[in-house]
Design an enzyme around this catalytic site. Structure first.
Site, PDB file in Angstrom:
ATOM      1  N   TYR A 147     -29.471  95.408  18.080  1.00 30.70           N
ATOM      2  CA  TYR A 147     -29.446  95.295  16.648  1.00 30.70           C
ATOM      3  C   TYR A 147     -30.394  96.050  16.131  1.00 30.70           C
ATOM      4  O   TYR A 147     -30.384  96.753  14.899  1.00 30.70           O
ATOM      5  CB  TYR A 147     -29.340  94.072  15.877  1.00 30.70           C
ATOM      6  CG  TYR A 147     -27.883  93.308  15.891  1.00 30.70           C
ATOM      7  CD1 TYR A 147     -27.058  92.994  17.100  1.00 30.70           C
ATOM      8  CD2 TYR A 147     -27.390  93.040  14.724  1.00 30.70           C
ATOM      9  CE1 TYR A 147     -25.778  92.407  16.980  1.00 30.70           C
ATOM     10  CE2 TYR A 147     -26.172  92.089  14.744  1.00 30.70           C
ATOM     11  CZ  TYR A 147     -25.323  92.103  15.965  1.00 30.70           C
ATOM     12  OH  TYR A 147     -24.011  91.488  15.636  1.00 30.70           O
ATOM     13  N   LYS A 198     -26.954  89.510  31.262  1.00 32.27           N
ATOM     14  CA  LYS A 198     -26.259  90.611  32.179  1.00 32.27           C
ATOM     15  C   LYS A 198     -27.017  90.887  32.987  1.00 32.27           C
ATOM     16  O   LYS A 198     -27.608  92.449  33.232  1.00 32.27           O
ATOM     17  CB  LYS A 198     -25.413  91.601  31.577  1.00 32.27           C
ATOM     18  CG  LYS A 198     -24.188  91.185  30.602  1.00 32.27           C
ATOM     19  CD  LYS A 198     -23.033  90.747  31.749  1.00 32.27           C
ATOM     20  CE  LYS A 198     -22.602  92.051  32.288  1.00 32.27           C
ATOM     21  NZ  LYS A 198     -21.435  91.779  33.463  1.00 32.27           N
ATOM     22  N   ASP A 230     -20.507  87.580  30.639  1.00 37.46           N
ATOM     23  CA  ASP A 230     -18.906  87.575  30.685  1.00 37.46           C
ATOM     24  C   ASP A 230     -18.396  86.335  31.296  1.00 37.46           C
ATOM     25  O   ASP A 230     -17.381  85.817  30.837  1.00 37.46           O
ATOM     26  CB  ASP A 230     -18.272  88.942  31.656  1.00 37.46           C
ATOM     27  CG  ASP A 230     -19.186  89.042  32.889  1.00 37.46           C
ATOM     28  OD1 ASP A 230     -20.195  88.206  33.112  1.00 37.46           O
ATOM     29  OD2 ASP A 230     -18.815  89.621  33.857  1.00 37.46           O
ATOM     30  N   ASP A 254     -23.963  86.953  19.149  1.00 33.52           N
ATOM     31  CA  ASP A 254     -22.952  87.190  18.339  1.00 33.52           C
ATOM     32  C   ASP A 254     -21.567  87.018  18.651  1.00 33.52           C
ATOM     33  O   ASP A 254     -20.618  86.265  18.090  1.00 33.52           O
ATOM     34  CB  ASP A 254     -23.128  88.692  17.745  1.00 33.52           C
ATOM     35  CG  ASP A 254     -22.269  88.872  16.795  1.00 33.52           C
ATOM     36  OD1 ASP A 254     -22.048  88.117  15.767  1.00 33.52           O
ATOM     37  OD2 ASP A 254     -21.505  90.332  16.772  1.00 33.52           O
ATOM     38  N   ASP A 258     -18.990  83.550  18.031  1.00 29.59           N
ATOM     39  CA  ASP A 258     -17.531  83.488  17.556  1.00 29.59           C
ATOM     40  C   ASP A 258     -16.426  82.860  18.255  1.00 29.59           C
ATOM     41  O   ASP A 258     -15.921  82.118  17.916  1.00 29.59           O
ATOM     42  CB  ASP A 258     -17.031  85.053  17.423  1.00 29.59           C
ATOM     43  CG  ASP A 258     -17.234  85.402  15.937  1.00 29.59           C
ATOM     44  OD1 ASP A 258     -18.471  84.878  15.356  1.00 29.59           O
ATOM     45  OD2 ASP A 258     -16.399  86.282  15.500  1.00 29.59           O
TER      46      ASP A 258
HETATM   47  C1  IPM Z   1     -23.002  87.121  12.219  1.00 32.50           C
HETATM   48  C2  IPM Z   1     -22.323  88.349  11.641  1.00 32.50           C
HETATM   49  C3  IPM Z   1     -23.273  89.383  11.308  1.00 32.50           C
HETATM   50  C4  IPM Z   1     -24.059  89.682  12.777  1.00 32.50           C
HETATM   51  C5  IPM Z   1     -22.993  90.611  10.659  1.00 32.50           C
HETATM   52  C6  IPM Z   1     -22.262  90.330   9.421  1.00 32.50           C
HETATM   53  C7  IPM Z   1     -24.194  91.837  10.416  1.00 32.50           C
HETATM   54  O1  IPM Z   1     -21.305  88.930  12.512  1.00 32.50           O
HETATM   55  O2  IPM Z   1     -23.814  86.606  11.560  1.00 32.50           O
HETATM   56  O3  IPM Z   1     -22.507  86.773  13.174  1.00 32.50           O
HETATM   57  O4  IPM Z   1     -23.412  90.884  13.370  1.00 32.50           O
HETATM   58  O5  IPM Z   1     -25.086  89.257  13.257  1.00 32.50           O
HETATM   59 MG    MG Z   2     -20.772  87.620  14.318  1.00 31.34          MG
END
Ligand code: IPM
Ligand code: MG
Length: 371
Positions: A147, A198, A230, A254, A258
């Site tokens: 990042y 990884k 993975d 990240d 999710d």
């Molecule tokens: C998260 C989001 C952020 C990230 C974005 C909005 C920059 O996806 O907090 O997971 O990628 O970190």
């Molecule tokens: Mg995210």
């Protein structure tokens, strides 16, 4: 319970864009409840971030707001972004406001719990028996890795072809501090830490393993395991209850968070805490935010689920203000609201759907009963 009613808890509220303002409104009702009942008080200031800040002052985060965040005990953040700002220059995009907050506050440890509330076990896309009772924690490194690594950008080569470049880079110190945060949390939970990388294809991943192994010497009471990212994604949807605490890099965290979020039925349920290092007095800089984004498609329609934001406030109580009983009060109110059938659209499985404000009402009702 804290009855001293100290008002030196400085909280900066940055509601942001999309559904941010409406979910924040419900969260602030919970804060006001604490104040009114003299359970705990907060000195709240509000500011702009993301597209909202860009519209007002041409930047997704002004220096003044950044300074205010640094001077606060905690920042409560809504969400940023939307189609309106997808074509403006990269460094002015709403997301840059959030990334700057994380970086300048040095919030390297991002805690993303994935907890399945009993009442929602059927809202998950996975079978009930795989997720019922799930309680795992992802610790995502938040201020390093790909990042932020250099070199980055898009370069045009002498032959006219373009190269897109981003760099995964981690110092040992950056790895060590977040791995320690993972071990510390595991110690307070079920004493199992899984480091995810990884290492089979990335040298930086090998370094993560080495450092985790070394730090493990200070945490012999915690079991340490390694997993490739993975495989971890696959294991999260195959048998998520095998995990207690996962610690991993910014990008993998990240993605995996999710994935873990969806196990709980909805991205609308997941809170997070982003923490810095403790200073001499034991205080940490901290930012709390729901994991979901700004959901532009439903913004302003009173449809969004405010629970991730409300649960982020509960994390603030626990991690910034050492108010664990009060945090539990909020979490139980959410649990009870769900048990009583309150469902916004994202977590409804057929039955009636309530609005953002009605979900706020449901949580407030349970708080009234319990406090
Ligand atoms: C998260 C989001 C952020 C990230 C974005 C909005 C920059 O996806 O907090 O997971 O990628 O970190
Ligand atoms: Mg995210």
């Amino acid at each position: 319970m804290d009855t001293s009613s100290r008002s030196n808890r400085k909280v900066l509220v940055l509601a942001g864009d999309g559904i941010g303002p409406e979910i924040m409104r419900e969260t602030m009702r919970v804060m006001e409840f604490f104040d009114r009942r003299r359970i705990a008080s907060f000195e709240v200031a509000e500011g702009l971030v993301g597209g909202a800040a860009y519209e007002a002052s041409g930047t997704p985060l002004t220096d003044a707001t950044m300074a205010q965040a640094l001077a606060s005990d905690a920042v409560l953040f809504g969400s940023v972004g939307g189609p309106k700002w997808e074509t403006i220059p990269f460094e002015l995009r709403p997301e840059r406001g959030l990334l700057r907050l994380r970086k300048d506050m040095d919030l390297f440890a991002n805690l993303r719990p994935a907890v399945v509330f009993e009442a929602l076990a059927d809202a998950s896309s996975l079978k009930r028996e795989l997720v019922a009772g799930l309680d795992l924690m992802i610790v995502r490194e938040l201020t390093g890795g790909i990042y932020f690594g250099d070199p980055r950008g898009v370069e045009t080569m002498p032959d006219g072809t373009r190269h897109g470049i981003n760099t995964e880079v981690y110092t040992e110190a950056e790895i060590e501090r977040v791995v320690r945060a993972g071990f510390d949390l595991a110690r307070k939970r079920n004493r199992r830490l899984c480091e995810v990388d990884k290492a089979n294809v990335m040298e930086s991943g090998g370094l993560w393993r080495e450092v985790a192994e070394r730090v493990h010497a200070d945490y012999r009471d915690v079991e340490l395991a390694f997993m490739y990212a993975d495989n971890c994604a696959m294991q999260l949807v195959r048998a998520p209850k095998q995990f207690d605490v996962i610690v991993t890099s910014n990008l993998f965290g990240d993605l995996l968070s999710d994935c873990a979020a969806m196990l709980t039925g909805s991205l609308g349920m997941l809170p997070s805490a982003s923490l810095g290092a403790a200073d001499a007095s034991g205080r940490r800089k901290a930012l709390y935010e729901p994991v979901h984004g700004s959901a532009p498609d439903i913004a302003g329609k009173n449809l969004a689920n405010p629970l991730a934001c409300i649960l982020s406030f509960a994390m603030m109580l626990r991690y910034s203000f050492d108010l664990s009983d009060e945090a539990a009060l909020v979490e139980n109110a959410v649990r009870q609201a769900l048990a009583s059938g309150a469902r916004t659209g994202d977590i409804a499985t057929g039955g009636a759907r309530i609005s953002t404000a009605e979900m706020g009402d449901a949580v407030l009702r349970e708080l009234e009963k319990a406090a």
